[in-house]
Design an enzyme around this catalytic site. Sequence first.
Site, PDB file in Angstrom:
ATOM      1  CG  HIS A   1       9.076 -14.242  -3.776  1.00  0.00           C
ATOM      2  ND1 HIS A   1       8.237 -14.690  -2.775  1.00  0.00           N
ATOM      3  CD2 HIS A   1      10.325 -14.669  -3.432  1.00  0.00           C
ATOM      4  CE1 HIS A   1       8.947 -15.349  -1.875  1.00  0.00           C
ATOM      5  NE2 HIS A   1      10.213 -15.349  -2.250  1.00  0.00           N
TER       6      HIS A   1
ATOM      7  CD  GLU B   1       5.209 -13.313  -4.692  1.00  0.00           C
ATOM      8  OE1 GLU B   1       5.252 -12.381  -3.862  1.00  0.00           O
ATOM      9  OE2 GLU B   1       5.493 -14.489  -4.399  1.00  0.00           O
TER      10      GLU B   1
ATOM     11  CG  HIS C   1       5.424 -11.816  -0.366  1.00  0.00           C
ATOM     12  ND1 HIS C   1       6.350 -12.636  -0.981  1.00  0.00           N
ATOM     13  CD2 HIS C   1       6.121 -11.054   0.518  1.00  0.00           C
ATOM     14  CE1 HIS C   1       7.554 -12.387  -0.479  1.00  0.00           C
ATOM     15  NE2 HIS C   1       7.444 -11.432   0.427  1.00  0.00           N
TER      16      HIS C   1
ATOM     17  CD  GLU D   1       2.026 -14.413   0.626  1.00  0.00           C
ATOM     18  OE1 GLU D   1       1.711 -14.377  -0.586  1.00  0.00           O
ATOM     19  OE2 GLU D   1       3.127 -14.822   1.034  1.00  0.00           O
TER      20      GLU D   1
END
Length: 420
Positions: free
Chosen positions: A176, A179, A301, A377
């Site tokens: 992504h 990020e 992430h 994350e």
Amino acid sequence: MWPRTSTLLSLLLLAVAGGELVRYDNYHLFRVSIVNQEQLDGLQQVELRNDGFIFLESPTQVRMNVSVLVSPGKLDTYHRLVANTHLSSHLSTNNFQAILDSESQPRKAKRSDTFSWDEYQTLEDIYAWIDALALQYPSILTVQSIGRSYEDRDMKVVKLSHQPGNPGIFLEANIHAREWITSATATWLLNELLTSPVASVRELAISYDWYILPVANPDGFHYTKTTNRLWRKNRYPNSVLCAGVDLNRNFPYHWMEGGASPVPCNDIYAGPEPGSEIETRNMMAYYATIADRIELHLQFHSYGQYILLPYGYQGADYPDNYADQMEIAEAAAGAFSSRYGTRYTFGTIADVLYVDSGSTTDWAHGYHRTPLSMCFEFRDNGPYGFVLPADQIVPNSEETLDALITMLAKAKTMGYFQPR
């Protein structure tokens, strides 16, 4: 996801073509909790209308939190929506551009041979640094391109190996685009594996083969640096006004089975078919060549502070070794909090975050049977979200290294990571 005004057309054209960096002056950032179907329906209708609300997470289900950027001219509309649907809404900032400005301070003058973690590096800087490392450590480090992106950029993988027969760890970052903390942490970890004198870190470097893909989405990452800091997808032009596919919804394992969109303009657009994107196919082809050596597939992430396990698709079963992976994740969560008190939640993607299909975490474990497959994350849970200040790069990286040391030691006691 963009204002429906004359600004809409210019911003959408900018999103396809690239250009001057988009600004978010006086945009308000709200954190919203969705607790019932009426609230979900209201937010989805607003998202579909593209009328001045930018959803940093697409609202896909009840019992999830989303961050919403609201343009100055749409604040009254937003407050009416909150009142009418009884949304729980928390204001994080009334000027999102100020957060962006604090993250992206002017780059310091530096020698061409230096690379640091007090600022976020460009794709070109990252690639120049890893290429130089390969020359500096030729006996243990190799760098190769696993293919080219849609815009013809290399997708580079670094392999660190001290001895034959080591079990393998595949580490993927920045699939992504926005990020940034993920590629920053991946490069910091690589540097520690190469240079740290600490015995526990040397053990990680010597006892495992590391395959590190620091930027899985090079076109999107470059675009966040030059045009739109909040861009998420790749850069394939789906239509005149919509570019990009969410690469982490594009993998061919339970593709489009929840938490993904068939709408090309949506941030979680899964593509026209599984494996449609060149970046996805490059990763799939490369991973197939090493999959039999990989014991852990690990995605980086941001944000939210989670340790996520397979599976994420709608109605998913638990993995066969669910109890093992939960025990390892619990150990990692404890280590994440030991240095700075950063609290991580752990569990399957669908259980603790939201439904999400077509991810590499699901694909690696479900399709390739990679024994351990997890997603970190990273920070934070506060006002920064995807725009984590650069002064948190090193603390985030340090606690990630703590987690890796602990979780790998735990996994070894359970029979994983045996030499081959």
